[in-house]
Design a protein around this motif. Structure first.
Motif, PDB file in Angstrom:
ATOM      1  N   GLY A 777       0.810  -1.211   0.000  1.00  0.00           N
ATOM      2  CA  GLY A 777       0.000   0.000   0.000  1.00  0.00           C
ATOM      3  C   GLY A 777       0.845   1.263   0.000  1.00  0.00           C
ATOM      4  N   VAL A 778       2.154   1.104  -0.091  1.00  0.00           N
ATOM      5  CA  VAL A 778       3.023   2.277  -0.059  1.00  0.00           C
ATOM      6  C   VAL A 778       2.709   3.188  -1.251  1.00  0.00           C
ATOM      7  N   GLY A 779       2.769   4.480  -1.015  1.00  0.00           N
ATOM      8  CA  GLY A 779       2.426   5.440  -2.067  1.00  0.00           C
ATOM      9  C   GLY A 779       3.592   5.688  -2.999  1.00  0.00           C
ATOM     10  N   GLU A 780       3.315   6.335  -4.112  1.00  0.00           N
ATOM     11  CA  GLU A 780       4.331   6.546  -5.121  1.00  0.00           C
ATOM     12  C   GLU A 780       5.484   7.398  -4.596  1.00  0.00           C
ATOM     13  N   LYS A 784       9.233   6.128  -4.394  1.00  0.00           N
ATOM     14  CA  LYS A 784      10.217   6.809  -5.232  1.00  0.00           C
ATOM     15  C   LYS A 784      11.410   7.249  -4.387  1.00  0.00           C
ATOM     16  N   GLU A 785      11.074   7.833  -3.275  1.00  0.00           N
ATOM     17  CA  GLU A 785      12.130   8.340  -2.404  1.00  0.00           C
ATOM     18  C   GLU A 785      13.056   7.222  -1.937  1.00  0.00           C
ATOM     19  N   ILE A 786      12.469   6.097  -1.570  1.00  0.00           N
ATOM     20  CA  ILE A 786      13.286   4.985  -1.085  1.00  0.00           C
ATOM     21  C   ILE A 786      14.079   4.367  -2.236  1.00  0.00           C
ATOM     22  N   ALA A 787      13.440   4.226  -3.379  1.00  0.00           N
ATOM     23  CA  ALA A 787      14.137   3.661  -4.539  1.00  0.00           C
ATOM     24  C   ALA A 787      15.338   4.523  -4.917  1.00  0.00           C
ATOM     25  N   VAL A 805       7.877   8.833 -14.201  1.00  0.00           N
ATOM     26  CA  VAL A 805       7.966   7.699 -13.299  1.00  0.00           C
ATOM     27  C   VAL A 805       6.708   6.859 -13.465  1.00  0.00           C
ATOM     28  N   VAL A 806       6.901   5.587 -13.742  1.00  0.00           N
ATOM     29  CA  VAL A 806       5.747   4.695 -13.831  1.00  0.00           C
ATOM     30  C   VAL A 806       5.688   3.913 -12.525  1.00  0.00           C
ATOM     31  N   PHE A 807       4.532   3.973 -11.887  1.00  0.00           N
ATOM     32  CA  PHE A 807       4.406   3.315 -10.591  1.00  0.00           C
ATOM     33  C   PHE A 807       3.221   2.360 -10.620  1.00  0.00           C
ATOM     34  N   ILE A 813       8.356   0.107  -9.789  1.00  0.00           N
ATOM     35  CA  ILE A 813       8.524   1.520 -10.117  1.00  0.00           C
ATOM     36  C   ILE A 813       9.566   1.596 -11.225  1.00  0.00           C
ATOM     37  N   ASN A 814       9.290   2.416 -12.233  1.00  0.00           N
ATOM     38  CA  ASN A 814      10.180   2.509 -13.391  1.00  0.00           C
ATOM     39  C   ASN A 814      10.509   3.974 -13.643  1.00  0.00           C
TER      40      ASN A 814
END
Ligand code: ANZ
Ligand code: ZN
Length: 817
Positions: A777-780, A784-787, A805-807, A813-814
């Motif tokens: 359920g983590v948000g985009e 993104k920040e963690i990635a 960013v494709v989520f 996440i891409n």
């Protein structure tokens, strides 16, 4: 239904205050909790949104603790002495205490308007004589215990303003106010002997829960280094040079000595120095360079040989030259070094530049011709050859009759200024008795009113011109004497304010012992990274000292210290009035409400990192609260009517996440978890009252006003067991017990939380770059920040911004670049 924040925010703030909801109780049976943020300096510009960030953060923690059943102390006051107020007074002639009153009124109104759960009853002001009386009393205790003394010290002197400047008023070697050159002058100053506490300040750190960076900065600032002092005889006369070295084992490779340009010996040897004009020119040249610049890494080495001066290396018996160079600091160690270019980087650079001999004496693991600073066995070192360098440290020192010695970079604290707006130093200067402390019963020494706040042409404080105040009788011999006209530095009042909060109105002591025992130490202190070497060390020192003389119950004042990141202006510059980019909370609160501002400030990014203000950001927070409001006002039903299993599970996950995230100050991810829950509520679903009541409680620390309104609605609604819509009533808290802010903090049901994580696939341009484990359920934005912290991903991005960013939630996440 309309989210009418204006009406409810004012209403609840009044109600909370009327019920003393946030007042700390000195005699409670509950467990105590003490949260602290760095009290503000009330500047003329009012608060900006950046100031509020740490207050809101600590407010959230304090509110959670109250709900967990703690008796919470969460106080506020004003660090009111300071240069900007004084400079404003110089410019306008308006008395600093009047300016301060106006500024604190503004700050108080602004801080109240965000609904922080502060105990205003304990408000303090360091420029109030009822407060600084105790700052002066503490100074007298330092004096009594030989930790305060007067010494000749270099100060910054502005050639145009003709005043002494504090270090923070010197920017790039120029006066911050007029831009003219600043020069060093010596002046007798009061000093506090913080160096006597260097070891305690280091030791104490071990047990404290401070951020690692904070500990490191304190350790480096104290700068302990263990080594030896070794004596080098001079060929000229009876003088000798004592050097401090951490590597006595390398002495066979010492091919020259270096003195700090300001070293005393340079003056003593003047008659023997053949190139004196050149030496003096170099001394003048280095005077203009700031200390930071002198030691900066990679700085081109400069120096001058003392012509005709030679020392004898006591290990080899060789004659070696003596230089002066600015990479050697006068106040570090002995202000003199033995240079071992084969094994010390700075000496190596210097020797190469000036073609001095480089003699290797430690077996190196690198190629010949480079500097080896590591350990190894000794070579070409007489009787020590073959010994390990570690062992040789002691052996060589002993053999040469040197002394093992520990040095610290930490220096004593300059505790006086020749300025007006500060605590008068409670000392009387008598021609026959010397420095006589003002008797404690005569405290406070009240700062007299003056007409002119500008320091005098001779550099003395404006207080020196107030003859009626200066002339006093000596308390000892009753002869004519004069008051000390220096005042204390800005750091004085803030060195012990956390103690005063325990008992802020006490007239007989800085605080009652019982109350200090009840509240100290501070359980959680949050402040800026810019204060961890000065204020944080000063206040720890101050408290350690008071502990040693039996005045406070704990040696260390703060159990835990965290730091917030700055909020920058739009575009990333520092917010400052001169740049005209300051964002005030006032307009935002009017337009969106305090809760929306609070939620946005906590949501905008990780609490500990700097982040730029986004004027559109608050809209998202406001929309979130509107949705919460609408659900709470229109869709809550009795438990029997609805029991959505999925939603129950989601709520329990949310409770877990929010509970944990508050503890790590991950407020942004706590909010995104709550947003996920609200999304989970859909647009139609009826929400059972018992679920909703739990949600409202975890929302309460973040958006205290909305939460209170919804909670009150709920309790009445619940008691009536009715499910129809009810319009906004004029409910008030009937007793403080019924406030959401004292309702128990919900616990989650672990059985409901299974399979809570998944592996997020990270791609760059569609190419697999790795995975991270994340909560479902983590948000985009969080994903993104963690990635973007993953090294492989960073490498693949190669500094480029992703265009798109494709989520895919719970999958991948891409980053498209
Ligand atoms: C000889 C030597 C040989 C050194 C060697 C180091 C390596 P830390 O550990 O940072 O405290 N030093 C001593 N006093 C100094 C001063 N006043 N200004 C600048 N540098 C000074 O550094 C201790 C080392 O810094 C000392 O050990 C000295 O250089 C230098 F292979 O002495 B050493
Ligand atoms: Zn006297």
């Amino acid at each position: 239904m309309k989210y009418t924040f204006t009406a409810i925010e004012k209403k609840w703030q009044k109600e909370w205050e009327r019920h003393g909801l946030y007042e700390a109780n000195d005699r409670s049976k509950k467990k105590k909790w003490y949260s602290l943020f760095e009290f503000p300096y009330p500047s003329g510009d009012g608060l900006h949104v950046g100031h509020l960030r740490p207050y809101i953060g600590m407010d959230i923690i304090s509110r959670k603790r109250r709900m967990e059943g703690y008796n919470v102390l969460f106080p506020i006051g004003w660090d009111a002495f300071g240069l900007p107020t004084e400079n404003y007074a110089i410019k306008t002639g308006i008395a600093p205490h009047i300016v301060t009153k106006k500024n604190t009124d503004t700050f108080r109104r602004q801080i109240k308007s965000i609904g922080a759960s502060l105990d205003w009853d304990r408000e303090i002001n360091t420029s109030d004589s009822k407060y600084y009386r105790w700052t002066q009393w503490m100074f007298l205790q330092f004096l009594k215990h030989d930790l305060a003394y007067k010494a000749e010290i270099a100060i910054n002197w502005c050639l145009s303003c003709k005043i002494g400047l504090a270090n923070e008023e010197v920017v790039g070697g120029k006066c911050e106010r007029c831009g003219s050159d600043v020069e060093k002058r010596t002046k007798k100053q009061w000093m506090l002997k913080i160096t006597a506490y260097a070891e305690k300040l280091l030791d104490g750190l071990e047990k404290l829960d401070f951020l690692k960076e904070i500990k490191t900065q304190q350790i480096n600032w104290i700068g302990k280094s263990e080594g030896a002092e070794l004596k080098f005889a001079l060929e000229n006369g009876d003088e000798s040079i004592t050097v401090f070295t951490t590597r006595p084992d390398t002495i066979f490779g010492a091919t020259y000595l270096v003195l700090a340009p300001e070293h005393n010996l340079v003056y003593k040897l003047a008659l023997h120095i053949k190139n004196l004009p050149e030496v003096e020119a170099y001394q003048n040249f280095t005077r203009s360079i700031s200390e930071q610049d002198r030691v900066a890494e990679g700085k081109e080495k400069t120096g001058v040989v003392l012509g005709g001066i030679f020392a004898i290396n006591p290990a080899t018996g060789n004659r070696i030259p003596v230089w002066i160079a600015d990479y050697v600091m006068a106040h570090v160690g002995t202000g003199a070094i033995m240079a071992v270019p084969a094994h010390d980087e700075r000496d190596f650079e210097f020797a190469k530049k000036f073609q001095l001999p480089i003699v290797q004496v430690i077996k190196s693991e690198t190629v010949v011709g480079e500097c080896w600073t590591g350990e190894g066995s000794l070579i070409d070192s007489g009787g020590f050859t073959g010994m390990s360098s570690l062992e040789a440290r002691r052996a060589v020192t002993k053999f040469l009759g040197g002394k093992l010695k520990t040095h610290y970079k930490l220096r004593d604290w300059v505790f006086s200024r020749q300025r007006y707006w500060g605590e008068p130093i409670p000392v009387i200067i008598c021609a026959s008795c010397g420095y006589v402390p003002v008797p404690e019963k005569n405290l406070p020494v009240v700062l007299p009113k003056v007409k002119n706040y500008k320091p005098r042409e001779d550099g003395e404080s404006p207080l020196a011109s107030v003859a009626s105040w200066v002339k006093v009788k000596c308390p000892k011999c009753k002869g004519p004497a004069e008051r000390e006209t220096d005042t204390m530095p800005n750091w004085a009042g803030s060195s012990w304010y956390f103690l005063r909060y325990a008992d802020s109105k006490n007239k007989h002591a800085f605080a009652d012992t019982k109350k200090l025992e009840a509240w100290m130490p501070v359980d959680w202190y949050n402040g800026g990274m810019e204060h961890v070497t000065l204020h944080l060390l000063y206040s720890r020192f101050w408290n350690l000292f008071l502990y040693d003389i039996g005045e406070v119950p704990t040696a260390e004042p703060y159990k835990k210290r965290t730091a917030h990141g700055l909020i920058l202006a739009e575009g990333g510059a520092k917010m400052s009035k001169s740049k005209g980019n300051v964002v005030s909370p006032d307009g935002l609160i009017k337009e969106f409400g305090a809760d929306a501002l609070r939620v946005y400030e906590m949501f905008m990014g990780p609490f500990d990192q700097a982040i730029a203000w986004d004027p559109r950001g608050i809209l998202g927070a406001s929309r979130f609260l509107e949705r919460v409001w609408n659900i709470g006002m229109t869709r809550i039903v009795s438990d029997s009517e609805s029991a959505d299993k999925e939603l129950t599970t989601l709520l329990h996950k949310t409770i877990k996440k929010v509970s944990e995230d508050i503890e790590t100050m991950s407020f942004n991810t706590a909010i995104s978890a709550m947003m996920i829950f609200i999304n989970g509520c859909g647009s139609e679903k009826k929400i059972p009252v018992s679920l909703w009541s739990l949600f409202v409680r975890i929302l309460a620390p973040f958006a205290p006003h909305v939460a209170e309104e919804l909670y009150q609605k709920l309790t009445t609604k619940n008691s009536r067991q009715k499910t129809r819509k009810i319009s906004r009533s004029k409910l008030v808290v009937v007793s403080s017990k019924s406030s959401v802010h004292l309702a128990p903090w919900p616990s989650f049901n672990p059985k409901l939380i299974t399979e809570e994580t998944f592996e997020l696939i990270i791609q760059v341009n569609g190419k697999f770059r790795g995975t991270v484990t994340l909560p479902r359920g983590v948000g985009e934005s969080e994903a993104k920040e963690i990635a973007l912290k993953d090294e492989k991903v960073l490498r693949a991005l190669d500094g480029k911004q992703s265009k798109k960013v494709v989520f895919v939630p719970d999958r991948l996440i891409n980053f498209i670049i």
